[in-house]
Design an enzyme around this catalytic site. Sequence first.
Site, PDB file in Angstrom:
ATOM      1  N   ASN A 112       0.849  -1.187   0.000  1.00 21.88           N
ATOM      2  CA  ASN A 112       0.000   0.000   0.000  1.00 21.88           C
ATOM      3  C   ASN A 112       0.885   1.237   0.000  1.00 21.88           C
ATOM      4  OD1 ASN A 112      -2.965  -1.060   0.700  1.00 21.88           O
ATOM      5  ND2 ASN A 112      -1.442  -2.299   1.771  1.00 21.88           N
TER       6      ASN A 112
ATOM      7  N   GLU B  50      -2.666   0.297  -4.308  1.00 22.73           N
ATOM      8  CA  GLU B  50      -2.273  -1.029  -3.841  1.00 22.73           C
ATOM      9  C   GLU B  50      -1.607  -1.792  -4.974  1.00 22.73           C
ATOM     10  OE1 GLU B  50      -5.245  -3.235  -1.823  1.00 22.73           O
ATOM     11  OE2 GLU B  50      -5.921  -1.551  -0.611  1.00 22.73           O
TER      12      GLU B  50
END
Length: 310
Positions: A213, A261
């Site tokens: 992330n 992500e």
Amino acid sequence: MQIIPISYPIDFDTPHVFVGEQVVAIGDFDGVHLGHREVIGRALLTAKKLDLPTAIMTFHPHPRAVMGQDKYIDLLTPMKEKMEIFASLGVNHTYIVTFDASLMRLTPELFVDQVLDRLGVNSVICGFDFTFGYQGKGNPDSLCELSHGKFSVEVVRPFQMDGEKVSSTLIRESLQQGDIDTVTRLLGRPYSISGIVIDGEKRGRLLGFPTANLQLDEAYVIPTNGVYAIKASVNGETYKGVMNIGVKPTFATGELKPSFEAHLFDFSEQIYGEHMKVELIAFLRPERKFSSIDELVAQIKVDAEAARNK
């Protein structure tokens, strides 16, 4: 490359300000796209012919952001990345001029007299659409007139691809349409974002596709929500992968701020806290909501296979 931050009025007595004969390419250069590269390339060529150093004069914040155009708060190439590109091109030094109210009110005549003349420039290279001075009243023609023969002015014509002018505006529009192929062509390189890998919800790991992330470290122009084939660089190594940019509608909680992500192929290291640069190689599909986790996982497998082949 020497980076020289300056603000108006400029203190020319400070040691860090380079004053002397030099060839200066001037402009904002957000994106450092092929049109910008044409201007900078002309400056490098002229400087080589004259045996002089090459300089770039750029502005921060973006002048249009200071004048209230909010979309220019987000940039294609934040300043750090812009400096890296300039250095890679062989530029000797870059002036980062603070664009504030005092500079914004400066007339074209005073900008030439109190900035360019006093820096001792030999030649100024600019694009055909360059404007300067209060309300953008200065242009390449007036720059030639105001130089009074103290320095030469070279104006670079618009750089076109497929009959269309290459511009930062066109690149921004293409990013927002997911047209990554056009973005890459106009930039002459893949569009990239970078930031720090942070702890996430770890949902990807449970689905069999662990993700990194990314918390962006600059105010980038964000591409349209969707799934992208990427190349990610972390700890000196580069990996292919797939990235989702968006709000994860299958698990939506009302969050409107996009997340970033990335699933990296053939990678299993813990990289929390590490810096990662992501190049967008191709737009695979828009983000969408799936009716079940199994349907989502099946689609992720399809996305990953498509990204591996890019």
